[in-house]
Design a protein around this motif. Sequence first.
Motif, PDB file in Angstrom:
ATOM      1  N   UNK A  84       0.792  -1.278  -0.244  1.00  0.00           N
ATOM      2  CA  UNK A  84       0.142   0.036   0.169  1.00  0.00           C
ATOM      3  C   UNK A  84       0.389   1.419  -0.308  1.00  0.00           C
ATOM      4  N   UNK A  85       1.950   1.406   0.899  1.00  0.00           N
ATOM      5  CA  UNK A  85       2.135   2.563   1.439  1.00  0.00           C
ATOM      6  C   UNK A  85       3.972   2.519   0.169  1.00  0.00           C
ATOM      7  N   UNK A  86       3.961   1.219  -0.622  1.00  0.00           N
ATOM      8  CA  UNK A  86       4.952   1.489  -2.481  1.00  0.00           C
ATOM      9  C   UNK A  86       4.291   1.738  -2.843  1.00  0.00           C
ATOM     10  N   UNK A  87       3.173   2.115  -3.342  1.00  0.00           N
ATOM     11  CA  UNK A  87       2.434   2.062  -4.355  1.00  0.00           C
ATOM     12  C   UNK A  87       1.838   3.471  -4.103  1.00  0.00           C
ATOM     13  N   UNK A  88       1.915   3.743  -3.054  1.00  0.00           N
ATOM     14  CA  UNK A  88       1.568   5.475  -2.758  1.00  0.00           C
ATOM     15  C   UNK A  88       3.248   6.051  -3.430  1.00  0.00           C
ATOM     16  N   UNK A  89       3.972   5.629  -2.977  1.00  0.00           N
ATOM     17  CA  UNK A  89       5.294   6.402  -3.161  1.00  0.00           C
ATOM     18  C   UNK A  89       5.152   6.052  -4.067  1.00  0.00           C
ATOM     19  N   UNK A  90       5.233   4.797  -5.630  1.00  0.00           N
ATOM     20  CA  UNK A  90       4.894   5.017  -6.888  1.00  0.00           C
ATOM     21  C   UNK A  90       4.487   6.281  -7.425  1.00  0.00           C
ATOM     22  N   UNK A  91       3.015   6.242  -6.996  1.00  0.00           N
ATOM     23  CA  UNK A  91       1.830   7.523  -7.528  1.00  0.00           C
ATOM     24  C   UNK A  91       2.179   8.997  -7.191  1.00  0.00           C
ATOM     25  N   UNK A  92       3.244   9.110  -6.230  1.00  0.00           N
ATOM     26  CA  UNK A  92       4.085  10.289  -5.534  1.00  0.00           C
ATOM     27  C   UNK A  92       4.749  10.842  -6.630  1.00  0.00           C
ATOM     28  N   UNK A  93       5.425   9.982  -6.945  1.00  0.00           N
ATOM     29  CA  UNK A  93       6.772  10.443  -7.890  1.00  0.00           C
ATOM     30  C   UNK A  93       6.314  10.248  -9.010  1.00  0.00           C
ATOM     31  N   UNK A  94       5.320   9.691  -9.650  1.00  0.00           N
ATOM     32  CA  UNK A  94       4.806  10.065 -10.646  1.00  0.00           C
ATOM     33  C   UNK A  94       3.993  11.261 -11.024  1.00  0.00           C
ATOM     34  N   UNK A  95       3.500  11.397  -9.883  1.00  0.00           N
ATOM     35  CA  UNK A  95       2.987  12.485 -10.345  1.00  0.00           C
ATOM     36  C   UNK A  95       2.998  13.599  -9.978  1.00  0.00           C
ATOM     37  N   UNK A  96       3.572  13.910  -8.929  1.00  0.00           N
ATOM     38  CA  UNK A  96       3.981  15.103  -8.291  1.00  0.00           C
ATOM     39  C   UNK A  96       5.320  15.581  -7.934  1.00  0.00           C
ATOM     40  N   UNK A  97       6.185  15.118  -8.814  1.00  0.00           N
ATOM     41  CA  UNK A  97       7.838  15.312  -9.467  1.00  0.00           C
ATOM     42  C   UNK A  97       7.373  16.075 -10.225  1.00  0.00           C
ATOM     43  N   UNK A  98       6.954  16.426 -10.982  1.00  0.00           N
ATOM     44  CA  UNK A  98       7.053  17.607 -12.137  1.00  0.00           C
ATOM     45  C   UNK A  98       6.159  18.569 -11.622  1.00  0.00           C
ATOM     46  N   UNK A  99       5.924  19.060 -10.711  1.00  0.00           N
ATOM     47  CA  UNK A  99       4.245  20.154 -10.495  1.00  0.00           C
ATOM     48  C   UNK A  99       4.654  20.812 -10.035  1.00  0.00           C
ATOM     49  N   UNK A 100       5.949  21.646 -10.347  1.00  0.00           N
ATOM     50  CA  UNK A 100       6.502  22.746 -10.459  1.00  0.00           C
ATOM     51  C   UNK A 100       6.754  22.940 -11.634  1.00  0.00           C
ATOM     52  N   UNK A 101       7.013  22.358 -13.231  1.00  0.00           N
ATOM     53  CA  UNK A 101       7.696  22.426 -13.755  1.00  0.00           C
ATOM     54  C   UNK A 101       6.502  22.078 -15.145  1.00  0.00           C
ATOM     55  N   UNK A 102       5.827  22.921 -14.822  1.00  0.00           N
ATOM     56  CA  UNK A 102       5.280  23.101 -16.477  1.00  0.00           C
ATOM     57  C   UNK A 102       5.943  23.210 -18.307  1.00  0.00           C
ATOM     58  N   UNK A 103       6.943  23.977 -18.063  1.00  0.00           N
ATOM     59  CA  UNK A 103       8.134  23.824 -19.243  1.00  0.00           C
ATOM     60  C   UNK A 103       8.619  22.311 -19.092  1.00  0.00           C
ATOM     61  N   UNK A 104       8.643  21.726 -17.942  1.00  0.00           N
ATOM     62  CA  UNK A 104       9.559  20.186 -18.912  1.00  0.00           C
ATOM     63  C   UNK A 104       8.034  19.461 -19.254  1.00  0.00           C
ATOM     64  N   UNK A 105       7.095  19.646 -18.329  1.00  0.00           N
ATOM     65  CA  UNK A 105       5.823  18.499 -18.939  1.00  0.00           C
ATOM     66  C   UNK A 105       5.732  19.012 -20.495  1.00  0.00           C
ATOM     67  N   UNK A 106       5.405  20.289 -20.326  1.00  0.00           N
ATOM     68  CA  UNK A 106       5.416  20.880 -22.124  1.00  0.00           C
ATOM     69  C   UNK A 106       6.574  20.226 -23.043  1.00  0.00           C
ATOM     70  N   UNK A 107       7.807  20.485 -23.070  1.00  0.00           N
ATOM     71  CA  UNK A 107       8.791  19.398 -23.301  1.00  0.00           C
ATOM     72  C   UNK A 107       8.808  17.933 -23.954  1.00  0.00           C
ATOM     73  N   UNK A 108       8.126  17.765 -22.676  1.00  0.00           N
ATOM     74  CA  UNK A 108       8.074  15.977 -23.022  1.00  0.00           C
ATOM     75  C   UNK A 108       6.933  15.835 -23.506  1.00  0.00           C
ATOM     76  N   UNK A 109       5.587  16.387 -23.918  1.00  0.00           N
ATOM     77  CA  UNK A 109       4.258  16.160 -24.502  1.00  0.00           C
ATOM     78  C   UNK A 109       4.868  16.710 -25.765  1.00  0.00           C
ATOM     79  N   UNK A 110       5.468  17.225 -26.548  1.00  0.00           N
ATOM     80  CA  UNK A 110       6.035  18.148 -27.405  1.00  0.00           C
ATOM     81  C   UNK A 110       6.706  16.348 -28.170  1.00  0.00           C
ATOM     82  N   UNK A 111       7.389  15.907 -26.914  1.00  0.00           N
ATOM     83  CA  UNK A 111       8.545  14.274 -27.821  1.00  0.00           C
ATOM     84  C   UNK A 111       7.694  13.357 -27.461  1.00  0.00           C
ATOM     85  N   UNK A 112       6.599  13.463 -27.058  1.00  0.00           N
ATOM     86  CA  UNK A 112       5.976  11.823 -27.302  1.00  0.00           C
ATOM     87  C   UNK A 112       4.637  12.428 -27.981  1.00  0.00           C
TER      88      UNK A 112
END
Lengths: 200, 200
Positions: A84-112
């Motif tokens: 339970x805690x490990x799944x929480x940790x994975x989801x935190x990392x996958x979803x919240x690591x770039x919360x202040x980096x819109x520019x990075x998410x935009x660049x990743x969307x462009x690459x995708x």
Amino acid sequence: MSDSSETSPESDVDEEIMEATYRALCEYGYADLTVKRIAEEYGKSTAAIHYHYDTKDDLLAAFLDYLLDRFVDTVHGVDVTDPDERLDLLLDRLLLDHVDRRDFLVAMLEMRAQAPHNEQFDAQFEANEEYIRYMLRTVISDGIDRGAFADVDAEHAARSLMTIVDGARTRAALLDTEETLTDARQTADEYVTAVLKADR
Amino acid sequence: MSDSSETSPESDVDEEIMEATYRALCEYGYADLTVKRIAEEYGKSTAAIHYHYDTKDDLLAAFLDYLLDRFVDTVHGVDVTDPDERLDLLLDRLLLDHVDRRDFLVAMLEMRAQAPHNEQFDAQFEANEEYIRYMLRTVISDGIDRGAFADVDAEHAARSLMTIVDGARTRAALLDTEETLTDARQTADEYVTAVLKADR
């Protein structure tokens, strides 16, 4: 596995080039990214980059691989075995690591969006997808075995969580980044609680 | 509201240009789309297109608006008032309408990735997002009022379903399209059943 406490000069170089690529990608976006701009961030000549990577796309495919390695390192470095805690940790990392980096998410969307036209990107995005889905599936299966989760289809549940993650990242590049990601974190939590932990 | 049984010649022209745009986008993708190629699909000169749309981006922003109109027409045309069935219908349309059109989903992903750099696209994607979220929120609120759904936050639940839809569309452009979309349809169903209909 290399011993990370004895980092070779070679891997220091790679790490520095990757960090320069990250900064250049955030600053210029994918479309305006050049090896020259990455070299400027790196503080060396373009030749110093081309010594390691033949083309910009080679470098960017290596960058996608580096992102996966970083993600795996972060998660493996945590001594949590409760599913339970490990799944929480994975989801935190996958979803919240770039919360202040819109520019990075935009660049990743462009690459995708380039991936269907670029074999190297396509192969690396698919490798990242498969490995992260494998990590999610493994922790879900372990949770089922240990009675923490209901007897669901672990592969489908992993895909569902990946769909929420990918939706959140696509939306966060276009809409309010922080609100979108924290809202999606709640959605993932609801899915885990209502579907994976139903009747627990 | 215009009477759709008395279609004016003007709107026929628009419809034909939009259909030509759809075909050209599927065939060439966003990056290689030109007004000339749209004109070829339309069967007329580029001047005939420029008479209606100044630039390619004007035309594509109108195309995004056309997609929303078509979606709204499809859904409004169905006489279903039961909240549960109506939500099912919306999710079917949002997730399964393009199940055999990977080329279209790729083109839409490319346009989305352009949106942060293109004000017209950004504004139109946001308008589409808001209207579709409004439709989802309305049917969820109605379901809560009528006791079909649990007393959830309808706005958050609508965002959750949009996150699943956007994740599915992003993934379907890169991975196996049909499998990804039908799998995400199941995820949306699980969310509705486990979260919206909990304890009903």
